[in-house]
Structures are given as C-alpha cells and as structure tokens.
Write a protein that holds these residues in place. Structure first.
Motif, PDB file in Angstrom:
ATOM      1  N   SER A 212       0.785  -1.232   0.000  1.00 60.51           N
ATOM      2  CA  SER A 212       0.000   0.000   0.000  1.00 60.51           C
ATOM      3  C   SER A 212       0.819   1.286   0.000  1.00 60.51           C
ATOM      4  CB  SER A 212      -0.934   0.009   1.219  1.00 60.51           C
ATOM      5  OG  SER A 212      -0.172  -0.038   2.407  1.00 60.51           O
ATOM      6  N   ARG A 213       2.148   1.187  -0.032  1.00 58.83           N
ATOM      7  CA  ARG A 213       2.957   2.413   0.013  1.00 58.83           C
ATOM      8  C   ARG A 213       4.258   2.201  -0.750  1.00 58.83           C
ATOM      9  NH1 ARG A 213       6.969   4.679   3.398  1.00 58.83           N
ATOM     10  NH2 ARG A 213       6.700   6.905   3.727  1.00 58.83           N
ATOM     11  N   VAL A 214       4.612   3.187  -1.590  1.00 53.56           N
ATOM     12  CA  VAL A 214       5.881   3.170  -2.326  1.00 53.56           C
ATOM     13  C   VAL A 214       6.591   4.489  -2.066  1.00 53.56           C
ATOM     14  CG1 VAL A 214       6.983   3.041  -4.598  1.00 53.56           C
ATOM     15  CG2 VAL A 214       4.930   1.723  -4.160  1.00 53.56           C
TER      16      VAL A 214
ATOM     17  N   GLU B  93      -5.330   4.801 -11.123  1.00 57.43           N
ATOM     18  CA  GLU B  93      -4.898   3.442 -11.454  1.00 57.43           C
ATOM     19  C   GLU B  93      -3.438   3.349 -11.882  1.00 57.43           C
ATOM     20  OE1 GLU B  93      -7.766   4.745 -13.086  1.00 57.43           O
ATOM     21  OE2 GLU B  93      -8.981   3.967 -11.443  1.00 57.43           O
ATOM     22  N   GLN B  94      -2.824   4.472 -12.240  1.00 59.48           N
ATOM     23  CA  GLN B  94      -1.464   4.417 -12.771  1.00 59.48           C
ATOM     24  C   GLN B  94      -0.731   5.739 -12.522  1.00 59.48           C
ATOM     25  OE1 GLN B  94      -0.912   3.892 -17.137  1.00 59.48           O
ATOM     26  NE2 GLN B  94      -0.304   1.845 -16.491  1.00 59.48           N
TER      27      GLN B  94
ATOM     28  N   GLU C 297      11.842   5.200 -16.560  1.00 61.70           N
ATOM     29  CA  GLU C 297      10.606   5.576 -15.889  1.00 61.70           C
ATOM     30  C   GLU C 297      10.084   4.411 -15.057  1.00 61.70           C
ATOM     31  OE1 GLU C 297       6.077   6.805 -17.138  1.00 61.70           O
ATOM     32  OE2 GLU C 297       7.720   7.566 -18.359  1.00 61.70           O
ATOM     33  N   ILE C 298       9.585   4.738 -13.871  1.00 61.28           N
ATOM     34  CA  ILE C 298       8.924   3.769 -13.004  1.00 61.28           C
ATOM     35  C   ILE C 298       7.430   3.937 -13.224  1.00 61.28           C
ATOM     36  CG2 ILE C 298       8.383   3.165 -10.607  1.00 61.28           C
ATOM     37  CD1 ILE C 298      11.179   2.471 -11.062  1.00 61.28           C
ATOM     38  N   GLN C 299       6.725   2.821 -13.400  1.00 58.54           N
ATOM     39  CA  GLN C 299       5.282   2.868 -13.557  1.00 58.54           C
ATOM     40  C   GLN C 299       4.666   2.064 -12.410  1.00 58.54           C
ATOM     41  OE1 GLN C 299       3.747   1.086 -17.133  1.00 58.54           O
ATOM     42  NE2 GLN C 299       2.068   2.546 -17.171  1.00 58.54           N
ATOM     43  N   ILE C 300       3.799   2.723 -11.647  1.00 59.11           N
ATOM     44  CA  ILE C 300       3.112   2.076 -10.531  1.00 59.11           C
ATOM     45  C   ILE C 300       1.670   1.853 -10.940  1.00 59.11           C
ATOM     46  CG2 ILE C 300       2.426   2.292  -8.110  1.00 59.11           C
ATOM     47  CD1 ILE C 300       4.832   4.233  -7.812  1.00 59.11           C
ATOM     48  N   ASN C 301       1.201   0.616 -10.838  1.00 62.03           N
ATOM     49  CA  ASN C 301      -0.172   0.257 -11.182  1.00 62.03           C
ATOM     50  C   ASN C 301      -0.903  -0.182  -9.922  1.00 62.03           C
ATOM     51  OD1 ASN C 301       0.155   0.561 -14.056  1.00 62.03           O
ATOM     52  ND2 ASN C 301       1.353  -1.306 -13.978  1.00 62.03           N
ATOM     53  N   GLY C 302      -2.191   0.163  -9.833  1.00 61.17           N
ATOM     54  CA  GLY C 302      -2.960  -0.243  -8.673  1.00 61.17           C
ATOM     55  C   GLY C 302      -4.361   0.327  -8.698  1.00 61.17           C
TER      56      GLY C 302
ATOM     57  N   ILE D 127      -1.257  -1.208  -4.227  1.00 66.56           N
ATOM     58  CA  ILE D 127      -0.208  -1.364  -5.238  1.00 66.56           C
ATOM     59  C   ILE D 127      -0.314  -2.764  -5.831  1.00 66.56           C
ATOM     60  CG2 ILE D 127       2.267  -1.224  -5.714  1.00 66.56           C
ATOM     61  CD1 ILE D 127       1.101   1.389  -4.530  1.00 66.56           C
ATOM     62  N   ASP D 128      -0.594  -2.840  -7.132  1.00 69.87           N
ATOM     63  CA  ASP D 128      -0.672  -4.128  -7.819  1.00 69.87           C
ATOM     64  C   ASP D 128       0.624  -4.471  -8.542  1.00 69.87           C
ATOM     65  OD1 ASP D 128      -3.297  -4.537  -6.992  1.00 69.87           O
ATOM     66  OD2 ASP D 128      -4.128  -3.541  -8.760  1.00 69.87           O
TER      67      ASP D 128
END
Length: 94
Positions: free
Chosen positions: A33-35, A49-50, A59-64, A83-84
C-alpha cells in the motif's frame, strides 16, 4: 565488468551503497500500500490506477487502485493506495 559498462558505473555498483550516492534512484515498497521513491525527476503520468515517475535511467510505472501522490518533494515522493505492480522501463544509455 559487463560489456559496454563504463568504469564509473562499475565502481559505483561494486563499492558504494546506493543511499550514499544521491543520484541513484531508490524505490522502496512497504507492504502492498505504500511506495517511497527517492531521487526522482518528476511525475509523467497521474491517475487513480497508474502513476508514472521519471528517473535518471528511465521511468517507473506504478499500477494499482486508488493511488494517491501522498507526498512529493524535489528529492522523494510517496505513493499510497493498493499497489498491484511496479515496473521499470529502462531508457537506452548512449
């Protein structure tokens, strides 16, 4: 030493802890749940969602789901929500 790796990068990789060298991006995932991302270059994409974050090498892409940019400074940012997945898209170095 890997092919096409310059001596500076090789020495950094072998001798210096990443937290001691301020230009190396650091990504920490706390649970699901945390980055925390340090040494970023800004946000490139933002939705629930992104989230895309520009780094020195790509680039970092965070999906969830329900993603929120909780905190952002010049040095670090914090993303919260479910965070998925986290993906690094490397940019080719010249």
């Amino acid at each position: 030493m890997k092919p096409k790796q310059n001596i500076k990068d090789y020495l950094l990789e072998k001798t210096v802890h990443p937290e001691m060298f301020p230009v190396i991006p650091i990504v920490e995932l706390a649970g699901g749940s945390r980055v925390l991302i340090e040494n970023h270059l800004g946000v490139t994409q933002y939705s629930k969602e992104q989230i895309g974050i520009k780094m020195k090498y790509g680039e970092i892409q965070i999906n969830g789901c329900g993603l929120t940019l909780e905190q952002m400074t010049r040095v670090k940012l914090v993303v919260t929500g479910r965070i998925d997945g986290i993906c690094l898209h490397r940019r080719e170095r010249k």
